[in-house]
Design a protein around this motif. Structure first.
Motif, short mmCIF file in Angstrom:
data_model
loop_
_atom_site.label_atom_id
_atom_site.label_comp_id
_atom_site.label_asym_id
_atom_site.label_seq_id
_atom_site.Cartn_x
_atom_site.Cartn_y
_atom_site.Cartn_z
N TYR A 1 0.64 -1.18 -0.14
CA TYR A 1 0.03 -0.14 0.07
C TYR A 1 0.89 1.12 0.08
CZ TYR A 1 -4.13 2.86 1.10
OH TYR A 1 -5.24 3.91 1.22
N ARG A 2 0.56 2.35 -0.84
CA ARG A 2 1.33 3.50 -0.85
C ARG A 2 0.17 4.70 -1.27
NH1 ARG A 2 -1.47 2.61 -4.44
NH2 ARG A 2 -1.00 2.43 -6.55
N VAL A 3 0.78 5.95 -0.66
CA VAL A 3 -0.20 6.93 -1.09
C VAL A 3 0.32 8.17 -1.26
CG1 VAL A 3 -1.91 5.95 0.69
CG2 VAL A 3 -0.42 7.91 1.46
N VAL A 4 -0.14 9.23 -1.99
CA VAL A 4 0.04 10.59 -2.05
C VAL A 4 -0.88 11.41 -1.18
CG1 VAL A 4 0.19 12.64 -3.51
CG2 VAL A 4 0.81 10.47 -4.41
N LEU A 5 -0.37 12.20 -0.25
CA LEU A 5 -1.01 13.05 0.76
C LEU A 5 -1.02 14.50 0.13
CD1 LEU A 5 0.26 11.47 4.07
CD2 LEU A 5 -1.90 10.95 3.09
N LEU A 6 -1.92 15.22 -0.07
CA LEU A 6 -2.04 16.44 -0.58
C LEU A 6 -2.72 17.33 0.20
CD1 LEU A 6 -1.61 18.62 -2.77
CD2 LEU A 6 -3.80 17.71 -3.75
N PRO A 7 -1.81 17.98 1.25
CA PRO A 7 -2.61 19.05 2.25
C PRO A 7 -3.00 20.24 1.44
CG PRO A 7 -0.34 19.27 2.13
CD PRO A 7 -0.50 18.01 1.24
N LYS A 8 -4.05 21.10 2.08
CA LYS A 8 -4.42 22.27 1.59
C LYS A 8 -3.29 23.29 1.04
CE LYS A 8 -8.02 23.62 4.05
NZ LYS A 8 -8.98 24.18 4.64
N ASP A 9 -2.10 23.20 1.98
CA ASP A 9 -1.28 24.12 1.79
C ASP A 9 0.06 23.24 1.71
OD1 ASP A 9 -2.76 26.77 1.71
OD2 ASP A 9 -3.03 26.19 3.80
N GLY A 10 0.89 23.86 1.16
CA GLY A 10 2.46 23.18 1.07
C GLY A 10 2.42 21.87 0.11
#
Length: 375
Positions: A48-57
């Motif tokens: 399992y692997r993911v991309v985490l995209l915050p609202k900022d940064g």
């Protein structure tokens, strides 16, 4: 890299707009196509692997250590956090979210993602008991329905490879050869022309009405009077174009030529009507009702088109998140790209088509007729 940094900035902005609309603090993307679209890279689902995209940064890629180097070489936007194979991926992901201060966040996830299993969901909830997981319905696909100009050019390049491979098969195929021989011709052309892999689509001896479309590759020898169904699916930078043509072994009859012309005529009418704002069900009806009224088909259980774009190696071979059916009550939009296909009486024709303001435009350009090994 397939695209410059500004292309990915546009995509991240589009994803953040969706996040804002649903009131989420961070996006957890685990669908391979969405991960590729956001960053330029997606590994296999071995772990399992993911991309985490915050609202900022900046986005954060969380993946196994073995995939760090290709990820670093193939993504322009994300920083990378890795875990080793003896470590639990979900634990590593929860740790990154905590470091980002997101342990109490509203985390947006596409619950329909084929990667977001019940086990992963439950485990992440155990590790982040104060977080709220918010469903972003079909976000993995919907964000990608409308292609940028750069994406269309990638699809156009893949379509050109499909055209060349089809031409090579028509030039070489003869009675006594097999569908496997045709597949080898296509695969060689793919690789010489710069495709990602040599993977070809269904190349089979056709039979019946349309049942042959998803047949398996065989070693059976083609004889005069057979029809070789060829579907080609080359990819460049994961962007997949598709093209189907029937090749008659020998010289086809007048009746068969007439059937081919009917299929092509109805499909041409569909392409003309694929304008921005057109209702998908009405475009579908042109082919569906035309073939049923003509008697060339007595039933039509399948779609007449489905979405094209990024196609990673995933559990699904085709993207049916947008399809043409009688129930498709949504409008076409400029930049959507479809695999449009028509089949009946052992013949199948298809094109890769982009929607524009003025109607559909074919990205595949191979001649539209019943082909012959004697041509």
């Amino acid at each position: 890299m397939a695209f410059p940094r500004e292309e990915y900035d546009w995509r991240l902005g589009k994803a953040r707009a969706l996040m804002n609309a649903h009131g989420v603090d961070i996006l957890l993307a685990d669908c391979a196509e969405l991960m590729t679209w956001l960053t330029g890279y997606a590994p296999s689902e071995t772990m399992y692997r993911v991309v985490l995209l915050p609202k900022d940064g900046e986005p954060v890629y969380v993946l196994r250590k073995l995939d760090e180097d290709p990820c670093r070489r193939n993504n322009l936007v994300a920083r990378i956090v890795t875990f080793e194979d003896h470590e639990e991926p979900q634990l590593a992901i929860a740790g990154v979210l905590q470091l980002l201060g997101m342990e109490k966040a509203r985390i947006g996830v596409d619950f329909n993602s084929y990667s977001f299993t019940v086990r992963s969901y439950r485990r992440l909830m155990e590790l982040l008991p104060q977080a709220v997981f918010v469903d972003l319905p079909d976000a993995s696909d919907a964000l990608r329905w409308i292609k940028s100009g750069r994406e269309v050019e990638q699809l156009r390049a893949a379509a050109a490879i499909a055209d060349k491979a089809m031409g090579a098969i028509v030039h070489d195929i003869r009675a006594g050869m097999s569908p496997r021989d045709a597949a080898a011709i296509a695969a060689r052309t793919y690789l010489l022309e710069g495709a990602d892999t040599g993977e070809v689509g269904p190349i089979v001896r056709s039979s019946g009405g349309h049942e042959f479309l998803h047949g398996g590759l065989g070693n059976d020898r083609l004889e005069d009077g057979d029809i070789l169904h060829v579907e080609l699916i080359p990819k460049i930078a994961h962007y997949c174009a598709r093209l189907m043509r029937p090749i008659f072994i020998g010289q086809p009859s007048r009746e068969m030529d007439e059937t081919a012309r009917m299929l092509i005529s109805l499909q041409d009418q569909q392409i003309v009507e694929m304008k921005s704002g057109a209702v998908a069900s009405q475009v579908d009806a042109i082919l569906r009702q035309g073939l049923l009224k003509s008697g060339l088909r007595d039933a039509f259980p399948n779609v007449t088109a489905y979405t094209l774009g990024i196609y990673n190696r995933t559990p699904r071979s085709s993207d049916f998140s947008r399809v043409l059916l009688p129930t498709s009550d949504w409008p076409l939009e400029t930049g959507m790209v479809f695999h449009l296909y028509a089949s009946a009486q052992g013949l199948g024709f298809s094109e890769t088509v982009v929607v524009t303001e003025d109607g559909g435009k074919r990205l595949t350009q191979f001649e539209r007729r019943l082909l012959s090994s004697q041509a």
